[in-house]
Design a protein around this motif. Sequence first.
Motif, mmCIF file in Angstrom:
data_model
loop_
_atom_site.group_PDB
_atom_site.id
_atom_site.type_symbol
_atom_site.label_atom_id
_atom_site.label_comp_id
_atom_site.label_asym_id
_atom_site.label_seq_id
_atom_site.Cartn_x
_atom_site.Cartn_y
_atom_site.Cartn_z
ATOM 1 N N SER A 269 0.832 -1.210 0.000
ATOM 2 C CA SER A 269 0.000 0.000 0.000
ATOM 3 C C SER A 269 0.863 1.255 0.000
ATOM 4 C CB SER A 269 -0.923 -0.008 1.222
ATOM 5 O OG SER A 269 -1.790 -1.119 1.185
ATOM 6 N N ARG A 270 1.943 1.251 0.773
ATOM 7 C CA ARG A 270 2.828 2.432 0.803
ATOM 8 C C ARG A 270 3.488 2.648 -0.548
ATOM 9 N NH1 ARG A 270 4.040 0.593 6.153
ATOM 10 N NH2 ARG A 270 5.762 -0.666 5.333
ATOM 11 N N ILE A 271 3.907 1.554 -1.188
ATOM 12 C CA ILE A 271 4.553 1.683 -2.493
ATOM 13 C C ILE A 271 3.568 2.210 -3.529
ATOM 14 C CG2 ILE A 271 5.663 0.402 -4.359
ATOM 15 C CD1 ILE A 271 6.654 -1.544 -2.132
ATOM 16 N N GLU A 272 2.338 1.685 -3.523
ATOM 17 C CA GLU A 272 1.331 2.140 -4.488
ATOM 18 C C GLU A 272 0.965 3.595 -4.254
ATOM 19 O OE1 GLU A 272 -1.774 -0.734 -3.861
ATOM 20 O OE2 GLU A 272 -1.245 -1.798 -5.682
ATOM 21 N N LEU A 273 1.008 4.023 -3.002
ATOM 22 C CA LEU A 273 0.637 5.399 -2.689
ATOM 23 C C LEU A 273 1.582 6.393 -3.343
ATOM 24 C CD1 LEU A 273 -1.466 6.913 -0.953
ATOM 25 C CD2 LEU A 273 0.209 6.927 0.887
ATOM 26 N N ASN A 274 2.856 6.019 -3.488
ATOM 27 C CA ASN A 274 3.862 6.914 -4.071
ATOM 28 C C ASN A 274 4.315 6.458 -5.450
ATOM 29 O OD1 ASN A 274 4.062 8.616 -1.723
ATOM 30 N ND2 ASN A 274 5.215 6.979 -0.731
ATOM 31 N N ALA A 275 3.516 5.628 -6.110
ATOM 32 C CA ALA A 275 3.939 5.058 -7.395
ATOM 33 C C ALA A 275 4.167 6.125 -8.456
ATOM 34 C CB ALA A 275 2.902 4.046 -7.881
ATOM 35 N N HIS A 276 3.474 7.268 -8.367
ATOM 36 C CA HIS A 276 3.596 8.299 -9.389
ATOM 37 C C HIS A 276 4.758 9.258 -9.137
ATOM 38 C CE1 HIS A 276 1.365 10.002 -6.063
ATOM 39 N NE2 HIS A 276 1.559 11.215 -6.548
ATOM 40 N N VAL A 277 5.461 9.088 -8.006
ATOM 41 C CA VAL A 277 6.586 9.959 -7.656
ATOM 42 C C VAL A 277 7.875 9.174 -7.846
ATOM 43 C CG1 VAL A 277 7.658 11.376 -5.885
ATOM 44 C CG2 VAL A 277 5.159 11.164 -5.978
ATOM 45 N N ARG A 278 8.675 9.560 -8.818
ATOM 46 C CA ARG A 278 9.925 8.844 -9.094
ATOM 47 C C ARG A 278 11.002 9.269 -8.104
ATOM 48 N NH1 ARG A 278 12.888 8.332 -14.998
ATOM 49 N NH2 ARG A 278 14.468 6.813 -14.369
ATOM 50 N N VAL A 401 7.476 -6.464 -5.822
ATOM 51 C CA VAL A 401 8.587 -6.270 -6.763
ATOM 52 C C VAL A 401 8.114 -5.473 -7.977
ATOM 53 C CG1 VAL A 401 10.073 -7.474 -8.406
ATOM 54 C CG2 VAL A 401 9.927 -8.263 -6.042
ATOM 55 N N LYS A 402 6.983 -5.852 -8.541
ATOM 56 C CA LYS A 402 6.470 -5.174 -9.734
ATOM 57 C C LYS A 402 6.215 -3.700 -9.465
ATOM 58 C CE LYS A 402 2.144 -5.412 -10.769
ATOM 59 N NZ LYS A 402 0.795 -5.853 -11.196
ATOM 60 N N HIS A 403 5.620 -3.377 -8.329
ATOM 61 C CA HIS A 403 5.291 -1.982 -8.049
ATOM 62 C C HIS A 403 6.538 -1.161 -7.737
ATOM 63 C CE1 HIS A 403 1.178 -3.554 -7.773
ATOM 64 N NE2 HIS A 403 0.786 -2.307 -7.907
ATOM 65 N N ILE A 404 7.543 -1.752 -7.094
ATOM 66 C CA ILE A 404 8.781 -1.006 -6.852
ATOM 67 C C ILE A 404 9.491 -0.718 -8.172
ATOM 68 C CG2 ILE A 404 11.075 -1.137 -5.812
ATOM 69 C CD1 ILE A 404 9.858 -2.726 -3.528
ATOM 70 N N VAL A 405 9.540 -1.703 -9.063
ATOM 71 C CA VAL A 405 10.167 -1.506 -10.369
ATOM 72 C C VAL A 405 9.423 -0.422 -11.158
ATOM 73 C CG1 VAL A 405 10.664 -2.591 -12.591
ATOM 74 C CG2 VAL A 405 11.126 -3.827 -10.481
ATOM 75 N N ALA A 406 8.086 -0.453 -11.099
ATOM 76 C CA ALA A 406 7.294 0.556 -11.822
ATOM 77 C C ALA A 406 7.551 1.948 -11.264
ATOM 78 C CB ALA A 406 5.812 0.213 -11.738
ATOM 79 N N ARG A 407 7.664 2.077 -9.953
ATOM 80 C CA ARG A 407 7.913 3.396 -9.370
ATOM 81 C C ARG A 407 9.289 3.932 -9.784
ATOM 82 N NH1 ARG A 407 9.504 5.495 -3.444
ATOM 83 N NH2 ARG A 407 9.129 7.688 -3.890
#
Length: 443
Positions: A269-278, A401-407
């Motif tokens: 949830s924390r990773i998805e929350l900031n997914a749009h901020v590189r 893993v997928k969401h961290i790579v996407a971020r």
Amino acid sequence: MPGSTGSGDTRHRAIFLIAALALAAAVGVALGALSPALAALMGALLVALLFSLPKAPASRSLPEVTAASMPALPVRGDVQAAAVVAALPEPALLLSAAGEIITANERFALAIGPTRVGDPLSFVVRVPEVLDAVRAAAEDGLPRRVEFAERIPLDRWLEAHVVPLRLEAQSGIHSGIRSGGRRAADAPDAVLLTFRDLTQQRRVEQMRADFVANASHELRTPLASLSGFIETLQGPARNDTPARERFLVIMAAQARRMSRLIDDLLSLSRIELNAHVRPQTKVDLAGILAHVCDTLSPLARDRGVTLEQVKDAVPLEVLGDRDELIRLFENLVENALKYGAPGKRIEVRLFRENGTAVVSIRDFGPGIPPEHLPRLTERFYRVDVAASRDQGGTGLGLAIVKHIVARHRGRLGIDSVLGQGATFSVRLDALPGPEKNNDQTIA
């Protein structure tokens, strides 16, 4: 321009008079009434007078300037308007009533894209709802609000506020427009367009919904087990010491499973929350991988697996979040240790390839059937549910893993051949550095 016609007529009359005087002087010389010297002096004076006259306009038929030919927007070089827009805390730009860009602030360039003065709004904003709202506001002078979503390059939700503005008349521009009747009396002079990012708010809402759905589904089994064992210990097995010891071991395992599941859900949830901020911090991948391998070396020894790390001799830096990258590679190496252990060897490689940092984790175990590869990064998807739970997996490791790579704006690759193991590779944009690849192996 006013006065141009009168100035031209005066010049023509003066030229006619000078020509008549010159003709009279010539006649006087011919008849002997004037001496040649006096006639030459008069000619010089007439020539000087001719050159001293004001120049005639280039054309006597200049088009009449009407309200329709005057600009429909405030002065584009208006420093005050640019200063106000630049000071706004949200992405904003000022448009003319015709939808052309007058000025934009720096936040707009960062959030939406670069702009150029005089370009139509459609050059930078390609959302039909927003364009329609701007046109409508320019016609009726009423503010509007539009919510829309973008899917490329990442999911993002935005809210656009369209506010028509009525500015004070400058140099007669606006009064000329109004009197010309080109626009309605209540039509605005300009339109202010601002954007608000709703991504975090929407992600929080989605996170709450996903957490409730996933938690209720995944926590049901361990909770049911705990409830059943507690009832048994309170009842028939109250005085059964061997059964109590066995049940307590199972209950502790189920409690740890729930704890891991909750931790993974919160991390996701924390990773998805900031997914749009590189992330914008420089980190050394070699150091991160060394830390991960050191941390998991006890688990590798317990399973009788050799953990090899092959890396460039020089540091390889990327822009990233150190804690998230550690979590990413820990999940991949831990998965290889859990499911590729029969191969007795795991290889972790780091190298640079065409400006890209590549990290690959390869095991030499049984491999993954090809029909499962496209779905491995789905939440709670498992190739073998029983084996995964026996290994302590939550089904969220590869989703994280997928969401961290996407971020980090990277790419995740999964290759596997049955009987030959599986390779998980992560590609991230590398910061400039030496291209030479001198591999070093550290067991």
